[in-house]
Scaffold this motif. Structure first.
Motif, mmCIF file in Angstrom:
data_model
loop_
_atom_site.group_PDB
_atom_site.id
_atom_site.type_symbol
_atom_site.label_atom_id
_atom_site.label_comp_id
_atom_site.label_asym_id
_atom_site.label_seq_id
_atom_site.Cartn_x
_atom_site.Cartn_y
_atom_site.Cartn_z
ATOM 1 N N TRP A 63 94.300 91.747 63.264
ATOM 2 C CA TRP A 63 94.031 90.442 63.694
ATOM 3 C C TRP A 63 92.872 91.268 65.411
ATOM 4 O O TRP A 63 92.929 92.396 65.682
ATOM 5 C CB TRP A 63 94.804 89.731 64.634
ATOM 6 C CG TRP A 63 95.581 89.214 63.930
ATOM 7 C CD1 TRP A 63 97.082 89.265 63.227
ATOM 8 C CD2 TRP A 63 95.396 87.943 63.296
ATOM 9 N NE1 TRP A 63 97.036 88.090 62.605
ATOM 10 C CE2 TRP A 63 96.218 87.360 62.369
ATOM 11 C CE3 TRP A 63 93.993 87.178 62.962
ATOM 12 C CZ2 TRP A 63 96.207 86.440 61.706
ATOM 13 C CZ3 TRP A 63 94.086 86.622 61.986
ATOM 14 C CH2 TRP A 63 94.528 85.628 61.498
ATOM 15 N N PRO A 64 92.181 90.500 66.139
ATOM 16 C CA PRO A 64 91.266 90.825 67.509
ATOM 17 C C PRO A 64 92.660 91.931 68.772
ATOM 18 O O PRO A 64 93.849 91.606 69.134
ATOM 19 C CB PRO A 64 90.666 90.045 67.705
ATOM 20 C CG PRO A 64 89.896 89.259 66.710
ATOM 21 C CD PRO A 64 91.831 89.132 66.285
ATOM 22 N N GLU A 65 91.869 92.741 69.498
ATOM 23 C CA GLU A 65 92.937 93.425 70.113
ATOM 24 C C GLU A 65 92.957 92.240 71.167
ATOM 25 O O GLU A 65 92.084 91.033 71.712
ATOM 26 C CB GLU A 65 91.677 94.004 70.868
ATOM 27 C CG GLU A 65 92.220 95.416 69.918
ATOM 28 C CD GLU A 65 90.917 96.975 70.790
ATOM 29 O OE1 GLU A 65 90.815 96.643 71.666
ATOM 30 O OE2 GLU A 65 90.977 97.697 70.034
ATOM 31 N N THR A 108 87.537 85.642 72.391
ATOM 32 C CA THR A 108 85.961 85.196 71.811
ATOM 33 C C THR A 108 86.440 85.721 70.626
ATOM 34 O O THR A 108 85.778 85.479 69.764
ATOM 35 C CB THR A 108 85.443 86.371 72.457
ATOM 36 O OG1 THR A 108 84.876 84.990 73.958
ATOM 37 C CG2 THR A 108 83.564 85.858 72.280
ATOM 38 N N ALA A 109 86.626 86.756 70.504
ATOM 39 C CA ALA A 109 87.425 87.692 69.253
ATOM 40 C C ALA A 109 87.937 86.612 68.037
ATOM 41 O O ALA A 109 87.772 86.685 67.425
ATOM 42 C CB ALA A 109 87.259 88.889 69.157
ATOM 43 N N LEU A 110 88.530 86.132 68.316
ATOM 44 C CA LEU A 110 89.987 85.074 67.431
ATOM 45 C C LEU A 110 88.903 83.786 67.481
ATOM 46 O O LEU A 110 89.391 83.429 65.999
ATOM 47 C CB LEU A 110 90.973 84.626 68.653
ATOM 48 C CG LEU A 110 92.305 83.896 67.874
ATOM 49 C CD1 LEU A 110 92.694 85.646 67.299
ATOM 50 C CD2 LEU A 110 93.086 84.075 68.953
ATOM 51 N N LEU A 117 100.475 90.759 77.783
ATOM 52 C CA LEU A 117 100.511 90.035 76.136
ATOM 53 C C LEU A 117 101.710 91.116 76.081
ATOM 54 O O LEU A 117 101.908 92.187 76.742
ATOM 55 C CB LEU A 117 99.395 90.602 75.469
ATOM 56 C CG LEU A 117 98.388 89.355 75.202
ATOM 57 C CD1 LEU A 117 97.359 89.973 74.300
ATOM 58 C CD2 LEU A 117 98.522 88.188 75.303
ATOM 59 N N PRO A 118 102.699 90.688 75.633
ATOM 60 C CA PRO A 118 103.953 91.510 75.237
ATOM 61 C C PRO A 118 103.825 92.752 74.580
ATOM 62 O O PRO A 118 103.553 92.835 73.681
ATOM 63 C CB PRO A 118 104.952 90.295 73.687
ATOM 64 C CG PRO A 118 104.067 89.431 73.178
ATOM 65 C CD PRO A 118 102.925 89.639 74.902
ATOM 66 N N ASN A 119 104.383 93.667 75.350
ATOM 67 C CA ASN A 119 104.823 94.856 75.088
ATOM 68 C C ASN A 119 106.350 95.226 75.238
ATOM 69 O O ASN A 119 107.334 94.810 76.020
ATOM 70 C CB ASN A 119 103.553 96.339 75.761
ATOM 71 C CG ASN A 119 103.654 97.059 75.580
ATOM 72 O OD1 ASN A 119 105.201 98.164 75.024
ATOM 73 N ND2 ASN A 119 103.282 98.292 75.861
ATOM 74 N N TYR A 120 106.952 95.626 73.639
ATOM 75 C CA TYR A 120 108.226 96.163 73.686
ATOM 76 C C TYR A 120 108.596 97.148 74.322
ATOM 77 O O TYR A 120 109.690 97.203 74.224
ATOM 78 C CB TYR A 120 108.279 95.572 71.605
ATOM 79 C CG TYR A 120 108.280 94.296 71.701
ATOM 80 C CD1 TYR A 120 109.331 93.026 71.994
ATOM 81 C CD2 TYR A 120 107.142 94.117 70.938
ATOM 82 C CE1 TYR A 120 109.007 91.608 71.562
ATOM 83 C CE2 TYR A 120 106.609 93.155 70.231
ATOM 84 C CZ TYR A 120 107.270 91.010 70.855
ATOM 85 O OH TYR A 120 107.297 90.393 70.514
#
Length: 445
Positions: free
Chosen positions: A175-177, A219-221, A415-418
């Motif tokens: 999936w896009p960044e 936009t990329a999504l 966005l989540p970074n574990y």
């Protein structure tokens, strides 16, 4: 809390079901057939009129923390609220369906006269119209939510049979960044991003994929799911409150708008209020009319009459005519599954917004219910309390059926970074099945 609800129908019944686990709920309605349906959810049913003082007294209005008037009649709701307040209800919530009542009840002069007899006025149709416009303006998406003051978006896309993602395993899709795939909705159940076996999941037609994204990632999504670009023409069947508000909002964009309504007087009013739109008097189920007015060039059809059967007929015809996106108002919750089963893209109901607003008002201070998907899946905004022990996001063991989709700290949202650390005062956006929502809250205290 002791909560009394007038009206056990579409809105009142769903509010009762949403609140019954935490509160003592009494529903007043004239329809005896509602008794069995509500009592199976541990809701006390009282047959009678919400404007009968004796019925209100029987519901123990003098002990009511909250009274909610949610019948289908504005006048009944207004009178019931005034009576409930007079009989001792601490706070009252009034639902209205007509814009004129909303204008009157929010007018400072009216507030001065009534004082605090009506504490809150809700108009579900306005929220529904806003939701429809958001979905229209994002081609390919079946649901859109703006989060964190516009810094993130929550998006839902359906996997179609001819989609390049159908029958592919998630682990081989890039999936896009600046996007996060939060989960997959399948047959009303959420398979969340951190659930066991999630990466090995094979997407099936009919699945709905849930994402959070930054503006750049959005936009990329969009390019992945809607390469055709922006919406150019929208046809709205039904010129009532919802149809008018949708057209009014769309007029801010470069969109051609066609509105169809059967009422001559209403059409004259719409034509005056919507100078940039083409307003047509006619039956929305008249296929010749729709075809002659450019249905084949329509990108989105919105069916928002007050009749479910008519909305369904119009929507099915639009699908057969090749309209890319069809958005349909569903008045009765039990019809929503039927609409989906026969191929309607986006069946929406005012109920979702109504339930969310009431639950937010009554729930704990550090939790907001941002969105409801299906009957049992929601997006929660949870402020971590002062008692929360600092730890990494990855070590926060949420139950199966729930996942963090974003973290907000002050003015920064991510966005989540574990591997990132979360602490008291941070805000977590959590996608969760409602059955595990209490477990989620217990694990972040």
């Amino acid at each position: 809390m002791h909560i009394v609800i007038a009206g056990g129908g579409e809105i009142g019944g769903q509010i009762a079901k949403a609140l019954t686990q935490k509160h003592d709920i009494v529903v007043i309605d004239k329809d005896p057939e509602l008794r069995e349906r509500l009592e199976q959810h541990d809701v006390q049913f009282l047959e009678g009129s919400a404007t009968d003082p004796d019925t209100l007294r029987e519901a123990k209005m003098d002990l009511a923390d909250v009274f909610i008037a949610a019948t289908n009649w504005d006048e009944v709701n207004l009178l019931a609220c005034l009576l409930a307040k007079g009989l001792g209800a601490k706070e009252v919530i009034c639902f209205v369906g007509k814009s004129s009542y909303m204008d009157i009840l929010t007018d400072p002069r009216t507030v001065e006269i009534l004082g605090t007899r009506i504490d809150r006025v809700l108009w579900p149709q306005r929220s529904l119209a806003k939701e429809i416009v958001e979905v229209i303006m994002v081609p390919g998406a079946v649901d859109v939510e703006t989060l964190a003051g516009g810094r993130l978006r929550f998006l839902e896309y359906r996997v179609e049979e001819k989609s390049p993602y159908a029958h592919r395993h998630l682990k081989i899709i890039d999936w896009p960044e600046e996007t996060f795939m939060a989960g997959v909705l399948r047959e009303g159940r959420l398979i969340a991003a951190r659930d066991p076996g999630f990466d090995d999941l094979e997407l099936q037609p009919g699945d709905r994929i849930l994402f959070t994204s930054t503006p750049m990632g959005f936009t990329a999504l969009q390019a992945c799911f809607a390469p055709r670009g922006r919406v150019r023409q929208v046809m709205i069947v039904g010129g009532g409150n919802v149809g008018y508000m949708v057209a009014q909002e769309l007029s801010r964009y470069r969109v051609q708008i066609v509105v169809v309504d059967h009422n001559e007087e209403r059409c004259a009013w719409l034509a005056e209020e919507l100078p940039g739109a083409l307003v047509l008097q006619g039956d929305g189920t008249d296929t010749d009319l729709l075809e002659s007015e450019g249905l084949d060039n329509t990108d989105v059809l919105v069916a928002v009459t007050d009749n479910d059967e008519k909305n369904l007929l119009v929507s099915l015809f639009a699908k057969q005519a090749g309209v890319a996106k069809v958005i349909t108002r569903v008045g009765r919750a039990e019809n929503r599954k039927l609409f989906e089963r026969v191929g309607i893209d986006i069946p929406l109901t005012p109920r979702q917004a109504a339930v969310r607003e009431v639950v937010d008002w009554l729930d704990s201070e550090n939790v907001d219910h941002l969105s409801l998907m299906e009957e049992n899946i929601e997006l929660l905004e949870i402020e971590l309390p002062s008692t929360f022990r600092e730890r990494t996001l990855g070590s926060l063991e949420l139950p199966t059926g729930a996942t963090v989709v974003a973290v907000e700290r002050g003015k920064k949202v991510s966005l989540p970074n574990y591997n990132q650390t979360v602490a008291a005062g941070d805000t977590l956006l959590v996608l969760s099945e409602r059955r595990v929502a209490e477990d989620v809250l217990a694990r972040v205290r």
